[in-house]
Design an enzyme around this catalytic site. Sequence first.
Site, mmCIF file in Angstrom:
data_model
loop_
_atom_site.group_PDB
_atom_site.id
_atom_site.type_symbol
_atom_site.label_atom_id
_atom_site.label_comp_id
_atom_site.label_asym_id
_atom_site.label_seq_id
_atom_site.Cartn_x
_atom_site.Cartn_y
_atom_site.Cartn_z
ATOM 1 N N GLY A 1 26.817 14.901 21.053
ATOM 2 C CA GLY A 1 27.345 14.839 19.696
ATOM 3 C C GLY A 1 28.813 15.208 19.649
ATOM 4 O O GLY A 1 29.512 15.204 20.677
ATOM 5 N N SER B 1 26.473 12.236 25.970
ATOM 6 C CA SER B 1 25.604 12.914 25.012
ATOM 7 C C SER B 1 26.113 14.299 24.675
ATOM 8 O O SER B 1 26.742 14.961 25.490
ATOM 9 C CB SER B 1 24.187 13.051 25.576
ATOM 10 N N ARG C 1 9.459 7.557 12.231
ATOM 11 C CA ARG C 1 10.656 7.394 11.397
ATOM 12 C C ARG C 1 10.492 6.175 10.489
ATOM 13 O O ARG C 1 10.878 6.212 9.321
ATOM 14 C CB ARG C 1 11.912 7.234 12.270
ATOM 15 N N LYS D 1 21.111 6.802 29.498
ATOM 16 C CA LYS D 1 21.437 7.407 28.201
ATOM 17 C C LYS D 1 20.444 6.944 27.129
ATOM 18 O O LYS D 1 20.032 7.720 26.257
ATOM 19 C CB LYS D 1 22.875 7.051 27.788
ATOM 20 N N VAL E 1 35.787 10.606 15.217
ATOM 21 C CA VAL E 1 35.470 11.972 15.652
ATOM 22 C C VAL E 1 35.151 12.085 17.141
ATOM 23 O O VAL E 1 35.712 12.926 17.846
ATOM 24 C CB VAL E 1 34.276 12.535 14.844
ATOM 25 N N HIS F 1 17.380 8.889 27.591
ATOM 26 C CA HIS F 1 17.676 10.226 27.055
ATOM 27 C C HIS F 1 17.427 10.240 25.547
ATOM 28 O O HIS F 1 16.778 11.124 25.013
ATOM 29 C CB HIS F 1 19.130 10.598 27.366
ATOM 30 N N ASN F 2 17.951 9.240 24.875
ATOM 31 C CA ASN F 2 17.783 9.193 23.417
ATOM 32 C C ASN F 2 16.325 8.990 23.030
ATOM 33 O O ASN F 2 15.861 9.564 22.036
ATOM 34 C CB ASN F 2 18.658 8.095 22.819
ATOM 35 N N GLU G 1 14.777 12.192 23.276
ATOM 36 C CA GLU G 1 15.288 12.953 22.122
ATOM 37 C C GLU G 1 14.443 12.659 20.874
ATOM 38 O O GLU G 1 14.059 13.575 20.134
ATOM 39 C CB GLU G 1 16.757 12.557 21.908
ATOM 40 N N LYS H 1 19.848 4.921 14.619
ATOM 41 C CA LYS H 1 20.909 3.969 14.955
ATOM 42 C C LYS H 1 20.460 2.962 15.992
ATOM 43 O O LYS H 1 21.235 2.122 16.400
ATOM 44 C CB LYS H 1 22.135 4.726 15.447
HETATM 45 C C1 6PG Z 1 23.556 12.245 21.826
HETATM 46 C C2 6PG Z 1 22.860 11.604 20.660
HETATM 47 C C3 6PG Z 1 23.784 10.616 20.034
HETATM 48 C C4 6PG Z 1 23.468 10.242 18.611
HETATM 49 C C5 6PG Z 1 22.374 9.247 18.457
HETATM 50 C C6 6PG Z 1 21.358 9.620 17.417
HETATM 51 O O1 6PG Z 1 23.004 12.141 22.923
HETATM 52 O O2 6PG Z 1 24.617 12.829 21.638
HETATM 53 O O3 6PG Z 1 21.697 10.960 21.086
HETATM 54 O O4 6PG Z 1 23.872 9.532 20.898
HETATM 55 O O5 6PG Z 1 23.308 11.318 17.811
HETATM 56 O O6 6PG Z 1 23.018 8.080 18.056
HETATM 57 O O7 6PG Z 1 20.514 8.563 17.236
HETATM 58 P P1 6PG Z 1 19.858 8.184 15.875
HETATM 59 O O8 6PG Z 1 20.938 8.030 14.850
HETATM 60 O O9 6PG Z 1 19.172 6.901 16.192
HETATM 61 O O10 6PG Z 1 18.911 9.283 15.524
#
Ligand code: 6PG
Length: 478
Positions: free
Chosen positions: A130, A128, A287, A182, A12, A185-186, A189, A260
Amino acid sequence: TQANIGVVGMAVMGSNLARNLASREGNTVAIFNRSYEKTQTVLDEHPEAEFIPASSYEEFAASLTKPRTAIIMVQAGKGTDAVIDALTEVFEPGDIIVDGGNALFTDTIRREKAVRETGINFVGAGISGGEEGALLGPSIMPGGSAEAWETLGPILKSIAAVVDGEPCVTHVGTDGAGHFVKMIHNGIEYADMQLIGEAYDLIRRGTGKTPAEIAEIFAEWNKGELESYLIEITAEVLRQVDAETGKPLVDVILDQAGSKGTGVWTVQTSLDLGIPVSGIAEAVFARSVSSKPAQRAAAAALPGPTANPVEDVDGFIEGVRLALYASKVIAYSQGFDAIVAGAEQYGWDIKKGEIAKIWRGGCIIRARFLNRITEAYAENPGLVSLVTAPFFTDVVATAQESWRNVVADAAHAGIPAPVFASSLAYYDSLRADRLPAALTQGQRDFFGAHTYKRVDKEGTFHTLWSGDRSEIESVDSH
Ligand code: 6PG
């Protein structure tokens, strides 16, 4: 015709990025997937896109103009190394291999070094936003050499999200800098998502409001200073009703959060760098706790406080909003501290204000207040902590009383709010005139002669704890 850009990996993210590229003026896109089936599916489903499909790496390389530029969009890890190896076989010096996956930045540093020996450029780029971001305009954080950026820059600019006329992409720094940023960033997030979760939980359990009602609160918040993608989608998720049961979807989703790994990486890396990213760490831990069903079941009968419904419902909700805002400022402040420390450790020239700028659009943490971060670093490039910039100091000054009340209310009600609470503790630690670290030093000196420094004179000292308890000056410190 030849393609000016190629994409490897037609899952995707890869196919969406390829479609995004193909939709922009001036791009012709070569596409390749390990099994040709997927490539064929993409061709069948998107006849509008001008793709040059390849069924082998040789064909893929031959379809690209020089310097060949290819973006790898495969699952991070071993698969990435295999694709890099295959591409280095068919590419030539000067060509550019881009890894657009969520690679660990130290892997990117290693790969960049190895690929550079062949004369080929390797760029680790964080992407980033999605699936939708990949298709319509992501935020892109490329590392790699300045030479690679010359060719790659215009291509990435053509597909990135645009805010105020500016594409959300910048050359972050050399080798792993892009993937490092990045990763942070996560991490942010994670903190942001957990904060929103805590706010929802506090309102729901504190006031008894329904998910649909809370959706309206978030939609309202999204019109103000908290405006952001994550707040916006929270309202959408809370509004959703499960077709099968008629219940709010959020009540039928199993409450065990997956991940992830990028949040864990952020925390591990920050621990190594000595940067307290406590909000992010608590979000990762939250989590983990959620995903321990056996422990949760065993602990379900443990005592908690007697429920005490909130009296001033509107006041409480506004307090939660302010606590969320202040805690969010702390999460960013800590995240940027990690960026500064990473840049220092790995020799990257990362422009903090630019990072905040490219996070304004396309990415998951995109938010209105990112402009303020850019401004803060523009005003004071040497800013030692984001929360001390005038704008953010105002935010916490306005919020702090509510923030304290919310954390206290959460404790009294027995509702976990780990990121609210730890962010406040961090804030109070930073502010503190004296910290009990002095006592820690005393203890360390007591049991291990680890020595201490004094507030009133230079040097390193040790108290003869097991002797006459007089103080001696010590030559070597540990
Ligand atoms: C982004 C997201 C993307 C993804 C992550 C989610 O910036 O587009 O961060 O990288 O959705 O892998 O991480 P988790 O699966 O660990 O929540």
